[in-house]
Design a protein around this motif. Structure first.
Motif, PDB file in Angstrom:
ATOM      1  N   GLU A  13      48.081  70.647   6.120  1.00  0.00           N
ATOM      2  CA  GLU A  13      46.924  71.551   6.201  1.00  0.00           C
ATOM      3  C   GLU A  13      45.706  70.812   6.759  1.00  0.00           C
ATOM      4  N   MET A  14      45.465  69.603   6.267  1.00  0.00           N
ATOM      5  CA  MET A  14      44.358  68.789   6.785  1.00  0.00           C
ATOM      6  C   MET A  14      44.541  68.542   8.277  1.00  0.00           C
ATOM      7  N   PHE A  15      45.754  68.228   8.676  1.00  0.00           N
ATOM      8  CA  PHE A  15      46.051  67.981  10.085  1.00  0.00           C
ATOM      9  C   PHE A  15      45.803  69.248  10.915  1.00  0.00           C
ATOM     10  N   GLY A  16      46.274  70.392  10.414  1.00  0.00           N
ATOM     11  CA  GLY A  16      46.080  71.642  11.133  1.00  0.00           C
ATOM     12  C   GLY A  16      44.614  71.986  11.326  1.00  0.00           C
ATOM     13  N   VAL A  17      43.825  71.814  10.274  1.00  0.00           N
ATOM     14  CA  VAL A  17      42.389  72.088  10.364  1.00  0.00           C
ATOM     15  C   VAL A  17      41.727  71.145  11.367  1.00  0.00           C
ATOM     16  N   THR A  18      42.117  69.895  11.343  1.00  0.00           N
ATOM     17  CA  THR A  18      41.578  68.924  12.297  1.00  0.00           C
ATOM     18  C   THR A  18      41.939  69.319  13.725  1.00  0.00           C
ATOM     19  N   MET A  19      43.133  69.841  13.917  1.00  0.00           N
ATOM     20  CA  MET A  19      43.565  70.252  15.257  1.00  0.00           C
ATOM     21  C   MET A  19      42.813  71.494  15.747  1.00  0.00           C
TER      22      MET A  19
END
Length: 104
Positions: A13-19
């Motif tokens: 989720e953190m990765f997705g938001v960063t993307m």
């Protein structure tokens, strides 16, 4: 194992938001592919963790990891504000997630 799956869901989720932020800065197909991978992994591991964990607990911790991690990544990677109140409230989210883990 369910808690490990939930942690992975939060990290994706953190990765997705960063993307999402990366896509706003650099509109590319690669950014969209990474965004989709991030959120697909997030939902996959969340659903796997919910086979064992109660929905309310899993969802609260998943959103807490995603929200606090996204805010921390924003401060580190994108120069967002680092004032003490913001850090205090992020710490409260993380503390709440830990509290839920301890009582579940």
């Amino acid at each position: 194992m369910a808690w490990f799956m939930l942690l992975l869901a939060g990290l994706f989720e953190m990765f997705g938001v960063t993307m999402i932020n990366k896509y706003h800065h650099e509109k590319s197909v690669f950014s969209i592919i990474l965004l989709v991978i991030g959120f697909a992994g997030s939902f996959l591991f969340l659903s796997l963790s919910m086979k064992t964990l109660p929905m309310g607990t899993a969802y609260a911790i998943w959103t807490g990891i995603g929200a606090s991690g996204g805010a921390i990544f924003g401060m580190i990677l994108y120069g967002e504000a680092k004032d003490w109140l913001r850090i205090l409230f992020i710490s409260m989210i993380i503390s709440s997630a830990i509290g839920l883990k301890l009582i579940a």
